[in-house]
Design a protein around this motif. Structure first.
Motif, mmCIF file in Angstrom:
data_model
loop_
_atom_site.group_PDB
_atom_site.id
_atom_site.type_symbol
_atom_site.label_atom_id
_atom_site.label_comp_id
_atom_site.label_asym_id
_atom_site.label_seq_id
_atom_site.Cartn_x
_atom_site.Cartn_y
_atom_site.Cartn_z
ATOM 1 N N MET A 63 38.775 -32.289 -22.852
ATOM 2 C CA MET A 63 37.782 -32.480 -23.918
ATOM 3 C C MET A 63 38.516 -32.672 -25.237
ATOM 4 N N THR A 64 37.967 -33.557 -26.089
ATOM 5 C CA THR A 64 38.611 -33.914 -27.344
ATOM 6 C C THR A 64 37.754 -33.489 -28.511
ATOM 7 N N ALA A 65 38.377 -32.934 -29.533
ATOM 8 C CA ALA A 65 37.642 -32.575 -30.746
ATOM 9 C C ALA A 65 37.399 -33.819 -31.572
ATOM 10 N N PRO A 66 36.215 -33.936 -32.194
ATOM 11 C CA PRO A 66 35.973 -35.080 -33.064
ATOM 12 C C PRO A 66 36.861 -35.025 -34.292
ATOM 13 N N ALA A 67 37.125 -36.203 -34.865
ATOM 14 C CA ALA A 67 37.995 -36.253 -36.041
ATOM 15 C C ALA A 67 37.375 -35.515 -37.220
ATOM 16 N N ASP A 68 36.069 -35.533 -37.310
ATOM 17 C CA ASP A 68 35.365 -34.892 -38.419
ATOM 18 C C ASP A 68 34.408 -33.856 -37.850
ATOM 19 N N PRO A 69 34.567 -32.577 -38.164
ATOM 20 C CA PRO A 69 33.678 -31.571 -37.598
ATOM 21 C C PRO A 69 32.235 -31.697 -38.055
ATOM 22 N N ASN A 70 31.995 -32.475 -39.090
ATOM 23 C CA ASN A 70 30.633 -32.697 -39.550
ATOM 24 C C ASN A 70 30.068 -34.023 -39.043
ATOM 25 N N GLU A 71 30.678 -34.566 -37.997
ATOM 26 C CA GLU A 71 30.387 -35.914 -37.544
ATOM 27 C C GLU A 71 28.903 -36.159 -37.277
ATOM 28 N N LEU A 72 28.201 -35.172 -36.739
ATOM 29 C CA LEU A 72 26.819 -35.399 -36.352
ATOM 30 C C LEU A 72 25.822 -34.841 -37.356
ATOM 31 N N LYS A 73 26.274 -34.445 -38.531
ATOM 32 C CA LYS A 73 25.366 -33.754 -39.436
ATOM 33 C C LYS A 73 24.679 -34.695 -40.423
ATOM 34 N N GLY A 74 25.456 -35.385 -41.229
ATOM 35 C CA GLY A 74 24.850 -36.182 -42.274
ATOM 36 C C GLY A 74 24.367 -37.528 -41.774
ATOM 37 N N GLU A 75 23.263 -38.019 -42.355
ATOM 38 C CA GLU A 75 22.763 -39.344 -42.028
ATOM 39 C C GLU A 75 22.459 -40.053 -43.338
ATOM 40 N N ALA A 90 22.790 -47.657 -22.682
ATOM 41 C CA ALA A 90 24.035 -46.969 -23.040
ATOM 42 C C ALA A 90 24.680 -47.625 -24.258
ATOM 43 N N ASP A 91 24.700 -48.948 -24.282
ATOM 44 C CA ASP A 91 25.286 -49.637 -25.429
ATOM 45 C C ASP A 91 24.487 -49.349 -26.699
ATOM 46 N N PHE A 92 23.169 -49.306 -26.580
ATOM 47 C CA PHE A 92 22.320 -48.988 -27.725
ATOM 48 C C PHE A 92 22.615 -47.582 -28.252
ATOM 49 N N ALA A 93 22.673 -46.609 -27.363
ATOM 50 C CA ALA A 93 22.909 -45.227 -27.777
ATOM 51 C C ALA A 93 24.247 -45.083 -28.489
ATOM 52 N N LEU A 94 25.262 -45.733 -27.972
ATOM 53 C CA LEU A 94 26.589 -45.607 -28.560
ATOM 54 C C LEU A 94 26.712 -46.370 -29.877
ATOM 55 N N ALA A 95 25.961 -47.466 -30.013
ATOM 56 C CA ALA A 95 26.066 -48.275 -31.224
ATOM 57 C C ALA A 95 25.193 -47.756 -32.358
ATOM 58 N N SER A 96 24.127 -47.031 -32.016
ATOM 59 C CA SER A 96 23.135 -46.717 -33.043
ATOM 60 C C SER A 96 22.973 -45.236 -33.345
ATOM 61 N N MET A 97 23.458 -44.356 -32.478
ATOM 62 C CA MET A 97 23.271 -42.925 -32.673
ATOM 63 C C MET A 97 24.574 -42.260 -33.090
ATOM 64 N N ALA A 98 24.439 -41.084 -33.710
ATOM 65 C CA ALA A 98 25.610 -40.401 -34.256
ATOM 66 C C ALA A 98 26.620 -40.030 -33.176
ATOM 67 N N ILE A 99 26.149 -39.778 -31.938
ATOM 68 C CA ILE A 99 27.105 -39.435 -30.887
ATOM 69 C C ILE A 99 28.069 -40.573 -30.608
ATOM 70 N N GLY A 100 27.621 -41.811 -30.799
ATOM 71 C CA GLY A 100 28.500 -42.956 -30.559
ATOM 72 C C GLY A 100 29.667 -42.984 -31.518
ATOM 73 N N ARG A 101 29.396 -42.672 -32.777
ATOM 74 C CA ARG A 101 30.471 -42.647 -33.772
ATOM 75 C C ARG A 101 31.470 -41.540 -33.449
ATOM 76 N N ALA A 102 30.940 -40.354 -33.060
ATOM 77 C CA ALA A 102 31.828 -39.237 -32.748
ATOM 78 C C ALA A 102 32.700 -39.544 -31.532
ATOM 79 N N LEU A 103 32.105 -40.161 -30.522
ATOM 80 C CA LEU A 103 32.883 -40.517 -29.331
ATOM 81 C C LEU A 103 33.912 -41.598 -29.640
ATOM 82 N N ALA A 104 33.551 -42.560 -30.452
ATOM 83 C CA ALA A 104 34.485 -43.619 -30.807
ATOM 84 C C ALA A 104 35.685 -43.068 -31.563
ATOM 85 N N GLU A 105 35.445 -42.056 -32.419
ATOM 86 C CA GLU A 105 36.542 -41.440 -33.162
ATOM 87 C C GLU A 105 37.531 -40.745 -32.229
ATOM 88 N N ALA A 106 37.075 -40.357 -31.039
ATOM 89 C CA ALA A 106 37.941 -39.658 -30.094
ATOM 90 C C ALA A 106 38.830 -40.611 -29.303
#
Length: 283
Positions: A1-13, A228-244
């Motif tokens: 398991m990998t830690a996200p680059a930013d611990p606040n990755e899923l907080k702000g919108e 799956a492509d929609f979720a990763l491209a449009s939701m905050a989890i996609g950004r966090a996973l991409a950072e990993a």
């Protein structure tokens, strides 16, 4: 398991910036996914001909246009959103509808020329940094006795579409648990908290109805791959996973496809359960 680059990755919108652009990029899929909830909100609101209506967090303006059909030409609808990109799209869509207008502004502080009869919001009310102050301002935009109707997400545990997506993400990266009342989609899941905000702002007689159904992830008809492509491209989890990293992202995508295959209904799409509160109150 990998830690996200930013611990606040899923907080702000940032709806005035990145999130507004993401929503616009995937607007048809987003709108298709939550359209039944918007229909339920408007049915419960029962907007009457001639009423003046504010659509809070109007996005691309579909709820505003639908409300305008209820008000008729003798009424008026004003869509408010903080995203200039979405307001531009809403204005384009409403070009032939003279009883609909749009303003790009922060509803927490906006001042309008005249008070309105009604305020509706399909998932646009949960993002204020100071909801007590924001709803006090919203109260001042309505006539005495005016009514608000909000669609707000119930708790994540009651929304398998979110819990199962987060489960996939958390199997690949560490995601800190956010403050449940931090601005975000589920900030109003606690109805006691919402009632306190409304009472502080001057609203009374809150009434709540639960809406439960299924929503098509990525829009009606989306395949598991497309969802799956929609979720990763449009939701905050996609950004966090991409950072990993690419490897983590690829494995998570494969797991999302597997999850969505379990919920795929041919002809309908990836159907996952939801729960929403439909809340009304009087100014």
């Amino acid at each position: 398991m990998t830690a996200p680059a930013d611990p606040n990755e899923l907080k702000g919108e940032d709806w005035a910036g990145e999130m507004g652009v993401k929503w616009l990029t995937h607007i048809d899929r987003f709108e298709g996914m939550i359209a039944p909830i918007g229909d339920a909100l408007l049915a419960r609101a029962s907007i009457a001909p001639g009423e003046r209506v504010i659509d809070l967090g109007c996005g691309g303006g579909l709820t505003s246009l639908a409300a305008a059909r209820d008000t008729g030409p003798e009424g008026a609808v004003l869509g408010l959103d903080i995203s200039p990109d979405l307001i531009d799209e809403a204005r384009r869509r409403a070009a032939d509808h003279p009883n609909v207008s749009f303003v790009c502004a922060d509803a927490a502080t906006v001042a309008l020329d005249a008070p309105y009869n009604r305020l509706i919001s399909r998932f646009g009310s949960m993002f204020f940094a100071d909801p007590y102050a924001a709803f006090t301002n919203l109260h001042g935009l309505l006539k005495p006795g005016g009514r608000i109707d909000l669609a707000i997400w119930a708790a994540p545990r009651d929304n398998p579409w979110m819990m199962e997506l987060m489960g996939v993400a958390r199997s690949h990266i560490d995601i800190p648990s956010p403050d449940p009342r931090a601005p975000g989609p589920f900030a109003f899941a606690d109805l006691d908290y919402v009632r306190d905000i409304l009472a502080h702002a001057g609203f009374s007689a809150p009434q709540v109805e639960a809406y439960q159904g299924e929503q098509a992830i990525g829009g009606p008809g989306a395949t598991p791959d497309a969802a799956a492509d929609f979720a990763l491209a449009s939701m905050a989890i996609g950004r966090a996973l991409a950072e990993a990293g690419d490897d983590v992202l690829a494995r998570a995508r494969a797991d999302l496809v597997t999850l969505f295959e379990e919920h795929y209904v041919p002809g309908k799409g990836v159907m996952m359960a939801n729960k929403v509160w439909l809340l009304s109150a009087t100014a």
